[in-house]
Write a protein that holds these residues in place. Sequence first.
Motif, PDB file in Angstrom:
ATOM      1  N   MET A  88     -14.906  18.709 -40.538  1.00  0.00           N
ATOM      2  CA  MET A  88     -13.516  18.924 -40.127  1.00  0.00           C
ATOM      3  C   MET A  88     -12.641  19.094 -41.373  1.00  0.00           C
ATOM      4  O   MET A  88     -12.571  18.187 -42.210  1.00  0.00           O
ATOM      5  N   GLN A  91      -9.103  23.587 -44.134  1.00  0.00           N
ATOM      6  CA  GLN A  91      -9.475  24.774 -44.907  1.00  0.00           C
ATOM      7  C   GLN A  91     -10.587  25.575 -44.226  1.00  0.00           C
ATOM      8  O   GLN A  91     -11.065  26.583 -44.755  1.00  0.00           O
ATOM      9  N   GLU A 117      -6.729  12.040 -48.581  1.00  0.00           N
ATOM     10  CA  GLU A 117      -6.491  13.310 -49.258  1.00  0.00           C
ATOM     11  C   GLU A 117      -7.607  14.315 -48.953  1.00  0.00           C
ATOM     12  O   GLU A 117      -7.518  15.498 -49.259  1.00  0.00           O
TER      13      GLU A 117
END
Length: 248
Positions: A88, A91, A117
């Motif tokens: 997942m 991008q 992040e």
Amino acid sequence: MSSFNFDVITLFPRAFELINNLGVITRALDKNLIDVNLYDLREYGEGAYRQVDDKPYGGGAGMVLKPEPIFKAYESIQKTTKSKTLLMTPQGKVLKQVDLARWSTLDQIIIICGQYEGFDERIRYLADEEISIGDYVLSGGEIPAISIINGLTRLLPGTLGDPDSLVDESHNSSLLEYPHYTRPLIFKDMKVPDILVSGNHEEIKLWRRQKSIERTLERRSDLISNENYKKSIQSKIIIKENDIYPDW
Ligand code: SAH
């Protein structure tokens, strides 16, 4: 083993309790059509503190999921021959109905959920496909994973009460679905189109097809990529004034 297995690596397994409250999906679990196995990333963490994340090399904001716990969790999963691993990430390739249909012929989907992040770049090595559920950023991969489990499960034989409801729906054959109405016939001066109560099934079929095409052109003409196809269906549309959109 159920006929379809979802194996999910996540730092927040409790997020998947939602699956037990999702109607059709819950029924599929009860009927043993699917199994959702959760791999709590924390259990694969490193050291006394079960560390799963660390600061990014090179500096910058946020924490990054470390590779070792995810690899360890991944290696503990028993893989079938018809298995795919999805990572997942915002991008990734944006999820489409055709992807769900394509995966529904497998018998195992392994899903890796990121957090914070994101994840160490080397985790990409595990993925067959990198998937995004849209051009926006969520805080973790759990909701994207639940979306995939939900969308795929409803395509599995035996899940929906009436499998015919899959035939016309939006995003099959690049078209959005036609509008639906149910009782009452008139609600706050808004009337159900006459055609739907005419009993003429051929006409209803044509009307629905027409509305489906109109809707797609109005809202999502990007779904119909081929210009010639677009023109050819455009020319077939006959908009009858006041048919579906009366003055409300
Ligand atoms: N910094 C990353 C985003 C991290 S979001 C970047 O810019 O690419 C944290 C995690 O949430 C991601 O690793 C991913 O697993 C998940 N996530 C967030 N948005 C998502 C989306 N649109 N589709 C799929 N996963 C998503």
